[in-house]
Design an enzyme around this catalytic site. Structure first.
Site, PDB file in Angstrom:
ATOM      1  N   LYS A 158      49.289  86.548 -31.877  1.00 29.05           N
ATOM      2  CA  LYS A 158      48.173  87.557 -31.422  1.00 29.05           C
ATOM      3  C   LYS A 158      48.136  87.924 -29.943  1.00 29.05           C
ATOM      4  CE  LYS A 158      45.144  86.689 -35.323  1.00 29.05           C
ATOM      5  NZ  LYS A 158      43.616  86.138 -35.757  1.00 29.05           N
ATOM      6  N   HIS A 160      44.025  87.916 -25.623  1.00 24.58           N
ATOM      7  CA  HIS A 160      42.979  89.081 -25.125  1.00 24.58           C
ATOM      8  C   HIS A 160      41.949  88.626 -24.016  1.00 24.58           C
ATOM      9  CE1 HIS A 160      39.575  86.999 -27.540  1.00 24.58           C
ATOM     10  NE2 HIS A 160      40.303  86.940 -28.609  1.00 24.58           N
ATOM     11  N   HIS A 178      40.264  85.506 -24.257  1.00 23.31           N
ATOM     12  CA  HIS A 178      40.987  84.204 -23.762  1.00 23.31           C
ATOM     13  C   HIS A 178      41.236  84.213 -22.365  1.00 23.31           C
ATOM     14  CE1 HIS A 178      42.208  84.712 -28.220  1.00 23.31           C
ATOM     15  NE2 HIS A 178      41.465  83.472 -28.062  1.00 23.31           N
TER      16      HIS A 178
HETATM   17  N1  ARG Z   1      41.753  79.817 -30.794  1.00 24.37           N
HETATM   18  C1  ARG Z   1      40.430  80.020 -31.039  1.00 24.37           C
HETATM   19  C2  ARG Z   1      40.089  81.449 -30.979  1.00 24.37           C
HETATM   20  O1  ARG Z   1      40.889  82.080 -30.459  1.00 24.37           O
HETATM   21  C3  ARG Z   1      39.816  79.131 -29.791  1.00 24.37           C
HETATM   22  C4  ARG Z   1      39.890  77.537 -29.865  1.00 24.37           C
HETATM   23  C5  ARG Z   1      38.998  76.910 -29.418  1.00 24.37           C
HETATM   24  N2  ARG Z   1      39.226  75.503 -29.220  1.00 24.37           N
HETATM   25  C6  ARG Z   1      38.823  74.665 -30.400  1.00 24.37           C
HETATM   26  N3  ARG Z   1      38.761  73.317 -30.202  1.00 24.37           N
HETATM   27  N4  ARG Z   1      38.198  75.153 -31.162  1.00 24.37           N
HETATM   28  O2  ARG Z   1      38.924  81.611 -31.253  1.00 24.37           O
END
Ligand code: ARG
Length: 562
Positions: free
Chosen positions: A125, A128, A131
């Protein structure tokens, strides 16, 4: 600064018999700065003793023992005005910055381990803007805690697991994988994902195929695994290019997939605690009205994001023995982290109250000239290009032989990073290219310009540092104000850590740069006589060092020349 205030409050409490917290609430700045540095109003005391406040101020001025660091006390009407020993203060502050250098403001090493979970984009993905915010805030917090002496573990919890992979797989089966020489293979993977999810609307077999793929992946099927490897590598290469360019690093890339073989342990934990229950064929834990039902295993046996976070925190606790874990993740996931804490509490985990969700708001208006969603690389390229133009237009007297390209890259990044970190986290950020890149606004480029200017002063004035710092050669108010601001750096860094707000440092640095500008107008170095010249220069060097230390805590590398 804070120390001076504290010792004055204590002295006043002793002299008046009032409790220190009450005195603390009364001490303030004199209305007229010419009257002194701190003032104490005598009204409340006069009322208590049934005396005239003007007389009381006079009597108190005679009685009070001036604490160290103060030069004078004077009654002015019903007020008692105090003056710092400004020369001593300047000497002390400048000296400690020069001695401590890039450790100025740092904390003593301690054992409180802070795990920071940041960036954590999803494979296949696009990376974005949300992030990007997590990346910048998390990286800055990691640096701040490290600076304060904590052992810090930076973790990129990649979203490299989950049913969405099934759609990417189906899409690639139907429309082929991106070509080997595709310049942006993530975009091609996203395209396959989008097309597959669209097709699912008309063709229910797509969903079945996607789920089937993910089941095979979870079961360890070699072909399914090979495709996963491929998609992950392609995405990670692209993410890493962005990290390298931003200067961001991680201690571990342990994403969701890393925890796949730890699911049984988690589910057994829940089982053993006797809190699991079946709901609609799925399995999870009921957390009450506010937090609802925390789903841990779907009817088809697939585990979820939350299940993997449960495994991840336990692993982190066993591996790093953390004092707390900061999850730098957007505000929409706040329920998720509340559920995580509640689950850990139900499971009797000792770390259930060491989970800190560090949420942040949205970014609006961040798009490249071509419009549409923003691939990060394109954003950085555009920042570079615009910074180069801004540099040529706004900085008219650039040093000879300047590597404008390298400087533009630094300025572009400073603009993006500072624009993000200068707002309170939770507020939505509005992004505007011209505002972020202006050399005159509250921006990264403005701070970089101040930093480079101080270096320029040294070069032009051919000044050297004095053998001993002597604040008495810097009697101007601007010198004291600048030193006072330098002295507040400790507080800014600690406030940023206590509130998980890099913006506390950003705001501090803007004030510092403004104080520098004011001082720079009055305290010319170049034409000053020997003896004063070195002292002024030392003050500016201390300012430059503090600016650099602060910028680095935001993840911005200071520029020496522009
Ligand atoms: N990959 C997730 C997202 O894009 C964020 C992860 C954050 N870290 C965690 N330990 N949940 O929404």
């Amino acid at each position: 600064m804070q120390e001076l205030r504290t010792s004055l409050v204590e002295a006043l409490a002793r002299a008046t018999g009032l409790p220190a917290p009450q005195v603390d609430g009364m001490v303030g700045l004199p209305k007229n700065p010419a009257h002194g540095d701190l003032a104490f109003p005598c009204f409340a005391l006069a009322k208590r003793d049934g005396k005239n406040p003007v007389e009381l101020a006079r009597a108190l001025a005679d009685d009070i023992a001036l604490p160290d660091g103060f030069a004078a006390v004077e009654p002015t009407g019903p007020f008692l005005n105090f003056r710092f020993d400004r020369a001593a203060f300047i000497t002390r502050t400048v000296q400690s910055v020069l001695e401590q250098g890039d450790r100025y403001g740092a904390g003593a090493p301690n054992d409180d381990v802070v795990v920071v979970d940041y960036s954590s984009p999803n494979i296949a993905k696009p990376f974005h803007i949300g992030h990007l915010r997590s990346t910048l805030i998390g990286w800055s917090l990691a640096k701040i805690f490290r600076f304060l002496g904590h052992p810090v573990v930076g973790i990129n919890h990649l979203g490299d697991w989950g049913t969405q992979f099934g759609y990417v797989w189906v899409g690639c089966e139907r429309w082929g994988r991106p070509a080997d020489d595709d310049p942006d293979p993530i975009l091609a993977l996203v395209d396959r994902y989008v097309r597959a999810t669209k097709l699912k609307e008309e063709d229910p077999s797509v969903e079945e195929a996607a789920r089937d793929y993910f089941r095979r992946l979870e079961a360890g099927d070699a072909d399914a695994r090979a495709f996963w490897d491929y998609a992950r590598t392609v995405s990670l290469d692209e993410f890493k290019a962005v990290y390298a360019r931003l200067g961001v690093a991680f201690d571990h890339y342990t994403g969701e997939a890393f925890f796949n073989d730890k699911m049984d342990g988690v589910l057994a934990d829940v089982e053993a605690a006797g809190v699991g229950e079946v709901s609609d064929g799925a399995w999870g834990v009921s957390l009450g009205d506010d937090l609802g039902f925390a789903l841990l295993k779907k009817a088809d046996g697939a585990t979820l994001y939350l299940t993997r976070d449960l495994a991840a925190i336990d692993y982190r606790h066993r591996t790093f023995g953390f004092d707390r874990v900061l999850y730098v993740v957007g505000a929409p996931q706040s329920l998720h982290f509340k559920q995580l804490s509640a689950l850990c509490e139900k499971l009797g985990k000792p770390y259930h109250d060491r989970i800190v969700h560090v949420p942040f708001g949205h970014v609006h208006g961040m798009s490249t000239r071509s419009g549409g969603a923003v691939p990060l690389v394109a954003l950085l390229d555009e920042a570079h290009e615009r910074a180069l133009r801004a540099l040529r237009e706004e900085v008219t007297k650039r040093p000879e032989g300047l590597d404008e390209d390298a400087v533009a890259e630094q300025i572009g990044k400073s603009a993006i990073i500072f624009n993000d970190l200068s707002r309170g986290r939770i507020k939505d950020v509005h992004f505007d290219w011209d505002a972020a890149l202006s050399f005159r606004g509250d921006t990264g480029p403005y701070l970089q310009y101040a930093h480079a200017r101080i270096n320029g002063i040294a070069a032009r004035a051919e000044a050297e540092l004095p053998d001993a710092v002597d604040g008495s050669r810097l009697p101007e108010d601007e010198a004291f104000q600048l030193a006072a601001q330098i002295g507040r750096f400790h507080d800014a860094v600690r406030k940023a850590a206590a509130t998980y707000e890099p913006s506390a440092i950003a705001a501090y640095l803007l004030d510092l740069a403004r104080q520098f500008s004011r001082a720079n107008e009055v305290l010319r170095v170049k034409d000053a006589e020997a003896g004063i010249k070195e002292q002024r220069f030392a003050l500016f060097v201390a300012c430059r060092q503090t600016l650099a230390n602060g910028l680095r805590l935001l993840g911005i590398e200071p520029i020496d020349r522009m």
